[in-house]
Design a protein around this motif. Structure first.
Motif, short mmCIF file in Angstrom:
data_model
loop_
_atom_site.label_atom_id
_atom_site.label_comp_id
_atom_site.label_asym_id
_atom_site.label_seq_id
_atom_site.Cartn_x
_atom_site.Cartn_y
_atom_site.Cartn_z
N UNK A 135 95.70 68.61 55.17
CA UNK A 135 95.16 67.28 55.39
C UNK A 135 95.62 66.31 54.31
N UNK A 136 95.61 66.76 53.06
CA UNK A 136 96.06 65.90 51.96
C UNK A 136 97.54 65.56 52.09
N UNK A 137 98.33 66.53 52.53
CA UNK A 137 99.77 66.30 52.71
C UNK A 137 100.01 65.25 53.80
N UNK A 160 100.45 71.93 65.48
CA UNK A 160 100.72 70.56 65.01
C UNK A 160 101.62 70.66 63.78
N UNK A 161 102.94 70.72 63.97
CA UNK A 161 103.86 70.70 62.83
C UNK A 161 104.04 69.27 62.31
N UNK A 162 104.08 69.12 60.99
CA UNK A 162 104.38 67.85 60.33
C UNK A 162 105.61 68.09 59.46
N UNK A 163 106.79 67.71 59.96
CA UNK A 163 108.05 68.13 59.37
C UNK A 163 108.84 66.95 58.81
N UNK A 192 108.39 71.76 56.67
CA UNK A 192 107.07 71.21 56.48
C UNK A 192 105.98 72.16 56.93
N UNK A 193 104.72 71.76 56.76
CA UNK A 193 103.59 72.61 57.15
C UNK A 193 103.27 72.50 58.63
N UNK A 194 102.64 73.53 59.16
CA UNK A 194 102.17 73.56 60.55
C UNK A 194 100.77 74.15 60.58
N UNK A 195 99.89 73.52 61.32
CA UNK A 195 98.57 74.10 61.55
C UNK A 195 98.42 74.39 63.03
N UNK A 196 97.88 75.57 63.36
CA UNK A 196 97.68 75.95 64.74
C UNK A 196 96.20 76.20 65.00
#
Length: 226
Positions: free
Chosen positions: A8-10, A105-108, A125-129
């Protein structure tokens, strides 16, 4: 919770850094996920999973930060999982196929290279599933059963995603192909109870992470002025 707060911070930092008139592209993408699981059993022994093939389908949001750098968000439905094979002295060869569906939800960060119309690029980048479904297909030569395994699967999965691709302009739109590797950071297994063949089985708290090699293709088009 710590990993979720980190993501979330990223994302918040990335949005704050966006230029006010950043160029935006929208699109769709889809493809195959060659998924696997990696982990250890409750006694610390390595679990020997084999891969399974799933699919992914979703959207694309590209926000250009500069000439060669942009943010790529690709929310999608993605199938993950793996298979485990064993032999029972009475039943014969057993197969446990874990089929897990996520809203990913990848944020790349996307970096383009070259000056020609066909442009290669890198992604990271990070990904949250978010877990949408978790099934366990159990089969032996004389019997098979599908079991709801959501009670032994964590609700979220955090991963690091790396990839590369190439984009091909077609008028105002862009066609792209890319490959990705997602390295799961979260332990998706948790203690719970499964009902198999009419009996309740207690699942121990093993240590299991997702893995996946993805081949994707899609198309995007610009919104607003350049």
């Amino acid at each position: 919770m710590i990993k979720f707060n980190f993501l979330f911070a990223t994302l918040l930092a990335l949005f704050i850094a966006l230029p006010a008139r950043a160029q935006v592209k929208l699109g769709v993408m889809g493809g195959a996920n060659f998924a696997n699981l990696n982990g250890n059993d409750v006694d610390g022994s390595q679990i020997d999973f084999s891969s399974r093939t799933g699919f992914g389908l979703g959207g694309v949001l590209d926000i250009r930060l500069s000439k060669d750098i942009s943010l790529r968000f690709t929310p999608m439905y993605l199938q993950k999982g793996g298979e485990l094979n064993d032999t029972d002295p009475d039943l014969g060869e057993e197969t446990f196929a874990y089929k897990i569906g996520y809203l990913e939800v990848p944020a790349l960060l996307k970096i383009d290279f070259g000056k020609s119309s066909v442009r290669p690029y890198l992604l990271a980048g990070p990904t949250i599933g978010f877990n949408l479904s978790s099934k366990l297909d159990y089969s032996v030569p004389s019997f098979s059963e599908e079991i709801d395994a959501k009670d032994i699967t964590e609700s979220t999965d955090l991963a690091l995603t790396f990839g590369a691709g190439a984009s091909f302009p077609t008028g105002a739109s862009v066609i792209f192909v890319e490959s990705r590797y997602a390295l799961g950071l979260s332990d998706i297994a948790k203690e719970g109870v499964l009902t198999l063949m009419g009996e309740d089985l207690v699942s121990g708290d093993a240590d299991v992470q997702t893995r996946g090699f993805q081949l994707m293709a899609g198309m995007s088009f610009p919104l607003g002025s350049k």
